[in-house]
Design a protein around this motif. Structure first.
Motif, mmCIF file in Angstrom:
data_model
loop_
_atom_site.group_PDB
_atom_site.id
_atom_site.type_symbol
_atom_site.label_atom_id
_atom_site.label_comp_id
_atom_site.label_asym_id
_atom_site.label_seq_id
_atom_site.Cartn_x
_atom_site.Cartn_y
_atom_site.Cartn_z
ATOM 1 N N PRO A 40 99.462 -100.278 19.914
ATOM 2 C CA PRO A 40 98.846 -101.192 18.950
ATOM 3 C C PRO A 40 98.169 -100.462 17.786
ATOM 4 C CG PRO A 40 97.459 -100.983 20.883
ATOM 5 C CD PRO A 40 98.716 -100.200 21.167
ATOM 6 N N ALA A 41 97.998 -99.145 17.894
ATOM 7 C CA ALA A 41 97.317 -98.371 16.846
ATOM 8 C C ALA A 41 97.632 -96.889 17.022
ATOM 9 C CB ALA A 41 95.812 -98.596 16.922
ATOM 10 N N ASP A 42 97.233 -96.088 16.053
ATOM 11 C CA ASP A 42 97.337 -94.635 16.176
ATOM 12 C C ASP A 42 96.285 -94.171 17.183
ATOM 13 O OD1 ASP A 42 99.073 -94.977 14.075
ATOM 14 O OD2 ASP A 42 97.878 -93.881 12.607
ATOM 15 N N GLY A 43 96.608 -93.157 17.972
ATOM 16 C CA GLY A 43 95.628 -92.633 18.911
ATOM 17 C C GLY A 43 96.208 -91.573 19.824
ATOM 18 N N THR A 44 95.373 -91.131 20.760
ATOM 19 C CA THR A 44 95.758 -90.133 21.759
ATOM 20 C C THR A 44 95.668 -90.773 23.131
ATOM 21 O OG1 THR A 44 94.839 -88.380 20.371
ATOM 22 C CG2 THR A 44 95.243 -87.835 22.680
ATOM 23 N N GLU A 98 99.950 -87.769 21.086
ATOM 24 C CA GLU A 98 99.441 -88.411 19.869
ATOM 25 C C GLU A 98 100.480 -89.464 19.510
ATOM 26 O OE1 GLU A 98 96.730 -87.665 17.776
ATOM 27 O OE2 GLU A 98 95.961 -86.193 19.198
ATOM 28 N N VAL A 99 100.077 -90.730 19.453
ATOM 29 C CA VAL A 99 101.018 -91.797 19.142
ATOM 30 C C VAL A 99 100.591 -92.515 17.867
ATOM 31 C CG1 VAL A 99 101.761 -92.149 21.525
ATOM 32 C CG2 VAL A 99 99.818 -93.440 20.655
ATOM 33 N N LYS A 100 101.560 -93.097 17.210
ATOM 34 C CA LYS A 100 101.340 -93.895 16.003
ATOM 35 C C LYS A 100 101.535 -95.365 16.350
ATOM 36 C CE LYS A 100 100.993 -90.456 13.045
ATOM 37 N NZ LYS A 100 99.698 -90.116 12.557
ATOM 38 N N LYS A 101 100.946 -96.232 15.563
ATOM 39 C CA LYS A 101 101.115 -97.667 15.763
ATOM 40 C C LYS A 101 102.598 -97.996 15.749
ATOM 41 C CE LYS A 101 99.845 -102.152 13.955
ATOM 42 N NZ LYS A 101 99.054 -102.899 12.991
ATOM 43 N N GLY A 102 103.059 -98.714 16.773
ATOM 44 C CA GLY A 102 104.461 -99.101 16.867
ATOM 45 C C GLY A 102 105.312 -98.182 17.716
ATOM 46 N N ASP A 103 104.778 -97.011 18.123
ATOM 47 C CA ASP A 103 105.538 -96.114 18.992
ATOM 48 C C ASP A 103 105.730 -96.762 20.365
ATOM 49 O OD1 ASP A 103 105.605 -94.221 16.997
ATOM 50 O OD2 ASP A 103 104.248 -92.801 17.982
ATOM 51 N N SER A 104 106.881 -96.565 20.966
ATOM 52 C CA SER A 104 107.161 -97.092 22.300
ATOM 53 C C SER A 104 106.366 -96.321 23.341
ATOM 54 C CB SER A 104 108.650 -96.994 22.619
ATOM 55 O OG SER A 104 109.392 -97.762 21.694
ATOM 56 N N LEU A 140 97.172 -100.599 31.484
ATOM 57 C CA LEU A 140 98.290 -99.701 31.760
ATOM 58 C C LEU A 140 98.067 -98.319 31.157
ATOM 59 C CD1 LEU A 140 101.172 -102.220 30.993
ATOM 60 C CD2 LEU A 140 100.128 -101.704 33.214
ATOM 61 N N ILE A 141 97.537 -98.295 29.937
ATOM 62 C CA ILE A 141 97.306 -97.030 29.238
ATOM 63 C C ILE A 141 95.930 -97.067 28.602
ATOM 64 C CG2 ILE A 141 98.037 -95.604 27.270
ATOM 65 C CD1 ILE A 141 100.908 -96.360 27.913
ATOM 66 N N THR A 142 95.186 -95.956 28.729
ATOM 67 C CA THR A 142 93.864 -95.834 28.130
ATOM 68 C C THR A 142 93.945 -94.775 27.029
ATOM 69 O OG1 THR A 142 92.870 -96.309 30.275
ATOM 70 C CG2 THR A 142 91.418 -95.364 28.620
ATOM 71 N N PHE A 143 93.318 -95.074 25.892
ATOM 72 C CA PHE A 143 93.290 -94.145 24.767
ATOM 73 C C PHE A 143 91.996 -93.345 24.778
ATOM 74 C CE2 PHE A 143 96.412 -97.201 23.290
ATOM 75 C CZ PHE A 143 97.366 -96.395 22.701
ATOM 76 N N ALA A 144 92.062 -92.119 24.251
ATOM 77 C CA ALA A 144 90.871 -91.250 24.173
ATOM 78 C C ALA A 144 89.929 -91.743 23.098
ATOM 79 C CB ALA A 144 91.309 -89.818 23.879
ATOM 80 N N ALA A 180 90.131 -102.151 7.280
ATOM 81 C CA ALA A 180 89.329 -102.738 8.360
ATOM 82 C C ALA A 180 90.019 -102.538 9.705
ATOM 83 C CB ALA A 180 89.085 -104.219 8.102
ATOM 84 N N SER A 181 91.346 -102.624 9.731
ATOM 85 C CA SER A 181 92.056 -102.429 10.997
ATOM 86 C C SER A 181 92.005 -100.972 11.443
ATOM 87 C CB SER A 181 93.500 -102.910 10.892
ATOM 88 O OG SER A 181 94.192 -102.167 9.928
ATOM 89 N N ALA A 182 91.889 -100.033 10.497
ATOM 90 C CA ALA A 182 91.822 -98.614 10.846
ATOM 91 C C ALA A 182 90.484 -98.264 11.484
ATOM 92 C CB ALA A 182 92.054 -97.756 9.615
ATOM 93 N N THR A 183 89.455 -99.044 11.165
ATOM 94 C CA THR A 183 88.136 -98.763 11.723
ATOM 95 C C THR A 183 87.984 -99.311 13.130
ATOM 96 O OG1 THR A 183 87.188 -100.757 10.742
ATOM 97 C CG2 THR A 183 87.051 -98.728 9.444
ATOM 98 N N LYS A 184 88.886 -100.192 13.540
ATOM 99 C CA LYS A 184 88.827 -100.771 14.883
ATOM 100 C C LYS A 184 89.445 -99.794 15.870
ATOM 101 C CE LYS A 184 90.086 -104.780 17.579
ATOM 102 N NZ LYS A 184 90.877 -105.990 17.649
ATOM 103 N N LYS A 185 88.688 -99.404 16.861
ATOM 104 C CA LYS A 185 89.139 -98.435 17.860
ATOM 105 C C LYS A 185 89.851 -99.166 18.996
ATOM 106 C CE LYS A 185 88.514 -94.182 19.706
ATOM 107 N NZ LYS A 185 89.487 -93.201 19.420
#
Length: 112
Positions: free
Chosen positions: A86-90, A64-70, A108-112, A37-42
């Motif tokens: 807070p999640a995997d993304g670009t 490309e970042v993973k959840k927990g990356d600084s 501060l940061i916007t994800f694609a 369920a958390s993976a489906t949340k964008k």
């Protein structure tokens, strides 16, 4: 300490920390189907948790970042706080620069 996105609660019992997961039958069904369920949340963006000063930006646009990356370092109340993904993304946009004073809840940061 509660994390609604992960449906967990961190309890302190007799000085020991216990992490409790709060799952219902729908969470179990999704897990059995291989869907989280958390993976489906964008995740759309990272907001400042408090006012402060951006001292360093670690991530770059299009990373490309993973959840927990600084992602960046925010100095607040004479302490350095590392803001993590807070999640995997670009990363689509970085909306701040080192040396910039920011306010609480500022994007501060916007994800694609």
């Amino acid at each position: 300490n509660t994390n609604a996105d992960e449906k967990t609660v961190l309890l302190a019992v007799n000085g020991k920390k216990i992490k409790v997961e709060l799952k219902d039958e729908f969470d179990q069904l999704l897990k059995s189907m291989g869907i989280s369920a958390s993976a489906t949340k964008k995740v759309k963006n990272v907001k400042a948790p408090m006012p402060g000063l951006i001292t360093k930006i670690i991530a770059q646009k299009n990373d490309e970042v993973k959840k927990g990356d600084s992602l960046l370092i925010l100095e607040a109340m004479k302490m350095e706080n590392i803001l993590k993904s807070p999640a995997d993304g670009t990363i689509k946009e970085i909306n701040c620069k080192p040396g910039t004073a920011i306010e609480k809840n500022e994007v501060l940061i916007t994800f694609a």
